[in-house]
Design an enzyme around this catalytic site. Structure first.
Site, PDB file in Angstrom:
ATOM      1  N   GLU A   1       0.879  -1.414   0.009  1.00 25.08           N
ATOM      2  CA  GLU A   1       0.227  -0.146   0.150  1.00 25.08           C
ATOM      3  C   GLU A   1       0.856   1.096   0.111  1.00 25.08           C
ATOM      4  O   GLU A   1       2.111   1.330   0.294  1.00 25.08           O
ATOM      5  CB  GLU A   1      -0.732  -0.092   1.047  1.00 25.08           C
ATOM      6  CG  GLU A   1      -0.105   0.216   2.511  1.00 25.08           C
ATOM      7  CD  GLU A   1      -0.836   0.562   3.649  1.00 25.08           C
ATOM      8  OE1 GLU A   1      -1.297   1.634   3.704  1.00 25.08           O
ATOM      9  OE2 GLU A   1      -1.284  -0.307   4.537  1.00 25.08           O
TER      10      GLU A   1
ATOM     11  N   ASP B   1     -19.193   3.786  12.272  1.00 25.22           N
ATOM     12  CA  ASP B   1     -17.827   4.105  11.537  1.00 25.22           C
ATOM     13  C   ASP B   1     -17.216   2.623  11.513  1.00 25.22           C
ATOM     14  O   ASP B   1     -16.518   2.195  12.465  1.00 25.22           O
ATOM     15  CB  ASP B   1     -16.781   4.830  12.564  1.00 25.22           C
ATOM     16  CG  ASP B   1     -15.425   5.216  11.787  1.00 25.22           C
ATOM     17  OD1 ASP B   1     -15.392   4.765  10.767  1.00 25.22           O
ATOM     18  OD2 ASP B   1     -14.812   6.039  12.047  1.00 25.22           O
TER      19      ASP B   1
ATOM     20  N   LYS C   1      -5.873  -2.930  13.594  1.00 26.33           N
ATOM     21  CA  LYS C   1      -5.147  -1.961  14.478  1.00 26.33           C
ATOM     22  C   LYS C   1      -5.676  -1.781  15.662  1.00 26.33           C
ATOM     23  O   LYS C   1      -6.767  -1.918  16.026  1.00 26.33           O
ATOM     24  CB  LYS C   1      -5.282  -0.509  13.919  1.00 26.33           C
ATOM     25  CG  LYS C   1      -4.598  -0.374  12.366  1.00 26.33           C
ATOM     26  CD  LYS C   1      -4.670   1.243  11.956  1.00 26.33           C
ATOM     27  CE  LYS C   1      -3.865   1.390  10.601  1.00 26.33           C
ATOM     28  NZ  LYS C   1      -4.548   0.797   9.409  1.00 26.33           N
TER      29      LYS C   1
END
Length: 304
Positions: free
Chosen positions: A27, A140, A161
């Site tokens: 990425e 979210d 994460k």
């Protein structure tokens, strides 16, 4: 192979794909949004070198001037690392950046899309996005989770994460039918830490076993990718109890400042960097490098 209407494939990547060789997607938000220049470019170059040392071809993915780049030259990578105002691209805005001639770094979701378009089957990142704490009110939830359910790319990460709601993230992945595999581990890693409080749904102990599992899924017609949860090396981890204090303090600061949407993750990571006196960034770099090594081995096993 794709036509060149919107995409540029680096010659080395193109050659490897044509001959069925091992390629690992990387990425680029870690370049555009992860750290300042020149540390961002140096780190990206080192990760590419690790993939190459393991016998695979690195393909850092980004959008530059409206072109979807599958693999960057050294000059392109350095230019991306110094681009001000680069976009952070996911599924929703990847075509927008291309159509408007913009430049941006690709998130997990956008990198998976581009990798699949090019025929790359393995992708190394740091950690995936997931369900944010308080998502029952904010809704979210990262687009990374839906992308894992629909796009057939193996994603090697250190888990979700640790700033996220890990059990809810695992629940969503299970609902979407995404295999989550602990690499040599019975519990999920927590990004900066080797252990969370949650069991890994599946366990495999070799790159060859992971490649065999993916081939079986493809032969049976199962859609989507899989998540490989690869614990950070023990010498580089920050213990979970210490990280919990940093994360709670960062989350409180985000709430007090009304941070929301795409701004949440970079805000939390920056605050944790400050609270840990830079230790979180050192661990982040170490786990990305560790994931790149494993991803290269998986790519070689798939190509064998």
């Amino acid at each position: 192979m794709l036509n060149d209407t919107h995409i540029d494939i680096h010659p080395e990547v193109s050659h490897a794909l044509r001959r069925g060789g091992a390629v690992v997607a990387l990425e680029s938000t870690i370049i555009t949004h992860g750290m300042p220049y020149p540390a961002n470019n140096d780190m990206a170059a080192k990760v590419e070198a690790i993939v190459a040392e393991e016998g695979a071809v690195p393909a850092t993915i980004a959008v530059m001037g409206g072109r979807l780049k599958i693999g960057l030259s050294d000059g392109e990578r350095a230019a991306l690392a110094t681009t001000p105002g680069a976009m952070k691209l996911s599924r929703a805005d990847l075509p927008f950046a291309i159509s408007e001639g913009r430049t941006g770094g690709t998130t997990v979701a956008a990198t998976m899309i581009a990798a699949h378009l090019a025929g790359i089957r393995v992708f190394a990142t740091g950690g995936i996005g997931g369900v944010h704490k308080g998502a029952e009110l904010s809704f979210d939830v990262s687009a990374d989770l839906d992308e894992l359910a629909r796009t057939p790319v193996i994603v090697v990460s250190a888990g979700a994460k640790a700033i996220l709601d890990i059990p809810k993230t695992l629940e969503v992945l299970e609902t979407r039918g995404v295999p989550v595999v602990g690499y040599g581990a019975d519990v999920m890693p927590a990004f900066w830490s080797r252990h969370s409080d949650f069991p890994a749904p599946l366990r495999l102990d070799s790159a060859e076993a992971i490649a065999r599992f993916q081939r079986t899924r493809e032969e049976l017609g199962f859609p989507g990718g899989m998540l490989i949860a690869n614990p950070v090396p023990e010498m580089d981890e920050i213990p979970a109890a210490r990280m919990r204090g940093y994360i709670d303090a960062a989350q409180n600061a985000a709430d007090e400042n009304g941070v929301s949407g795409k701004a949440v993750t970079p805000f939390l990571l920056q605050k944790i960097l400050e609270l840990s006196d830079g230790a979180s960034l050192k661990t982040n770099i170490a786990l990305v490098e560790n994931n790149a090594r494993l991803a290269a081995k998986i790519a070689k096993a798939l190509a064998a």
